[in-house]
Write a protein that holds these residues in place. Structure first.
Motif, short mmCIF file in Angstrom:
data_model
loop_
_atom_site.label_atom_id
_atom_site.label_comp_id
_atom_site.label_asym_id
_atom_site.label_seq_id
_atom_site.Cartn_x
_atom_site.Cartn_y
_atom_site.Cartn_z
N TYR A 71 43.55 27.82 38.96
CA TYR A 71 44.69 28.40 37.95
C TYR A 71 45.30 28.47 38.20
O TYR A 71 45.59 28.06 39.77
N ALA A 72 46.94 28.09 38.00
CA ALA A 72 47.99 28.58 37.93
C ALA A 72 49.00 30.05 38.29
O ALA A 72 47.75 31.08 38.02
N GLU A 73 49.51 30.17 38.39
CA GLU A 73 49.94 31.86 38.87
C GLU A 73 50.01 31.97 36.60
O GLU A 73 49.50 33.17 36.43
N GLN A 74 50.52 31.38 35.95
CA GLN A 74 50.23 31.91 34.55
C GLN A 74 49.09 32.01 33.66
O GLN A 74 48.58 32.83 33.33
N ASP A 75 47.83 31.48 34.56
CA ASP A 75 47.25 31.14 34.09
C ASP A 75 46.05 33.03 34.41
O ASP A 75 45.94 33.70 33.30
N GLN A 76 45.94 33.05 35.41
CA GLN A 76 45.84 34.52 35.59
C GLN A 76 46.50 35.37 34.99
O GLN A 76 46.26 36.83 34.39
N GLN A 77 47.82 35.48 35.03
CA GLN A 77 48.71 36.22 34.09
C GLN A 77 48.46 36.30 32.42
O GLN A 77 48.21 37.16 32.47
N LEU A 123 45.30 35.58 31.57
CA LEU A 123 44.26 36.57 31.19
C LEU A 123 44.80 37.80 31.33
O LEU A 123 43.48 38.78 30.66
N THR A 124 45.18 38.48 32.57
CA THR A 124 45.62 40.00 32.74
C THR A 124 46.33 40.26 30.97
O THR A 124 46.19 41.80 30.87
N GLY A 125 47.41 39.17 30.84
CA GLY A 125 47.77 40.24 29.73
C GLY A 125 46.59 40.21 28.45
O GLY A 125 47.32 40.77 26.91
N PHE A 126 46.11 39.51 27.98
CA PHE A 126 45.44 39.01 27.13
C PHE A 126 44.12 40.12 27.32
O PHE A 126 43.69 40.71 26.03
N MET A 127 43.38 40.74 28.31
CA MET A 127 42.97 41.80 28.53
C MET A 127 43.57 42.82 28.30
O MET A 127 42.72 43.83 27.30
N ALA A 128 44.43 43.21 28.62
CA ALA A 128 45.44 44.42 27.93
C ALA A 128 45.87 44.41 26.49
O ALA A 128 45.74 45.29 26.14
N GLN A 129 46.03 43.51 26.05
CA GLN A 129 45.38 42.92 24.34
C GLN A 129 44.62 43.06 23.65
O GLN A 129 45.29 44.12 22.48
N LEU A 130 43.86 43.25 24.31
CA LEU A 130 42.15 43.97 24.00
C LEU A 130 41.86 45.74 24.56
O LEU A 130 40.90 46.04 24.26
#
Length: 357
Positions: A164-170, A172-179
């Motif tokens: 992962y790059a840093e933006q990959d983890q970000q 996923l975090t943002g996607f889960m927040a969106q859901l």
């Protein structure tokens, strides 16, 4: 006779994310005094994962495979029969269910919580495995099933985190927040195998009751087929004929191989079964594998009998992992793609890898 409800866990995740690897580790470390059963469903028609799991088929473990299509799309009599047969056969203390990576897990949960299973099954923690690098790919983050797998999860395991790059983890975090899933625990695994401390954490969580939200999934954000428009009118006219299971066995006996295909959720699968009397040249098969790698398919998995031993192949997004297998009744190769492929050419090249004895 079932005297108490069977503890049941659902393990989801998109294609090639590592579900079978996790299940193998869970089986290898199960309590010795318990009986466990596994129901595994594959999108493809030929069935490979069940054979891989059977390397762990020790006393106290029963595995039932349901190849072809989506187990959850048949959330009715066929699925009830498969679960009931497995329970009657194994009488397990725990049941693990692995739907296909292209399956709707919410439908499975609804079925397991239905009245006829109310005193038989107790649905507990559901796990979703995810590759966070996929979140920024619109084919995934706009796909109903990818969304639903995270929505039903009590725990999310982000596999292959070392890439992962840093933006990959970000992402996923943002996607889960969106859901609206910011409260869902996320485990980051940076190894091909689950780390002992993470495996121990999963074991401590398995017996927790699943959250009520699991059957209340949100509507898809922007449903989108993964299949290219040119492949929507499937089946391909040039593709080999597909067979029923009986016809497949007849073709296998007559010509030494059989071909099956399946379509759904914007993807198509191509699968071959080749009898054990026909051994592959390892070098020729690896060359064929390289040619498939250049087609940018979603997934290839295989158990192949070669003159140098039995080979396990797992290819996801062009990354190939090879392993050895103890035994196999036949060779099985399956490709899952989001676009049509030249099946006749692939098959001809594949069969040319077989060595004349």
């Amino acid at each position: 006779m079932i005297t108490k409800p069977i503890k049941t866990n659902i393990i989801t995740g998109f294609l090639g994310v590592g579900k079978t690897t996790l299940i193998k580790q869970l089986l290898a470390n199960k309590p010795e005094h318990e009986k466990w059963a596994v129901l595994v469903n594959e999108f493809g028609e030929i069935g490979i994962d069940g054979g891989l799991l059977h390397t762990q088929a020790t006393p106290g473990i029963t595995i039932k495979e349901v190849p072809g299509g989506c187990l959850c799309c048949a959330a009715g009599v066929p699925t009830q029969v498969a679960i009931t047969q497995l329970i009657q056969q194994a009488k397990p203390d725990r049941l693990l269910i692995e739907p296909t990576g292209l399956g709707h897990p919410a439908e499975i949960i609804k079925l397991l919580q239905a009245v006829h299973f109310q005193h038989v099954i107790k649905v507990q923690t559901s796990l979703c495995l995810v590759d966070a690098r996929k979140v920024r790919d619109e084919r995934y983050h706009n796909h109903d099933i990818f969304i639903q797998q995270i929505q039903v999860a009590d725990i999310v395991m982000a596999n292959k985190a070392q890439h992962y790059a840093e933006q990959d983890q970000q992402a996923l975090t943002g996607f889960m927040a969106q859901l609206n899933r910011v409260d869902t625990p996320v485990i980051y695994n940076d190894s091909q195998r689950i780390q002992p401390e993470q495996l121990q954490y999963i074991y401590t969580q398995l017996d927790k009751s699943t959250t009520q939200r699991n059957t209340q999934v949100s509507p898809p954000l922007k449903p989108k087929s993964m299949l290219n428009p040119s492949a929507e009118q499937w089946f391909l006219p040039s593709a080999p004929s597909t067979y029923s299971n009986d016809e497949l066995q007849q073709q296998l006996a007559l010509q030494g191989y059989a071909f099956k295909t399946n379509q759904g959720e914007g993807c198509v699968s191509y699968g071959w079964i080749i009898d054990s009397l026909r051994c592959f040249s390892f070098e020729s098969f690896m060359q064929w594998l390289e040619s498939v790698k250049g087609l940018n398919v979603l997934r290839l998995k295989a158990i192949v009998i070669t003159h140098d031993g039995i080979l396990i192949v797992n290819m996801v997004d062009g990354h190939v992992n090879l392993d050895e297998h103890d035994d196999a009744l036949d060779s099985r190769i399956e490709i899952i793609s989001d676009s049509e492929l030249d099946v006749n050419s692939l098959q001809q090249q594949l069969l040319e890898c077989i060595e004349v004895i």
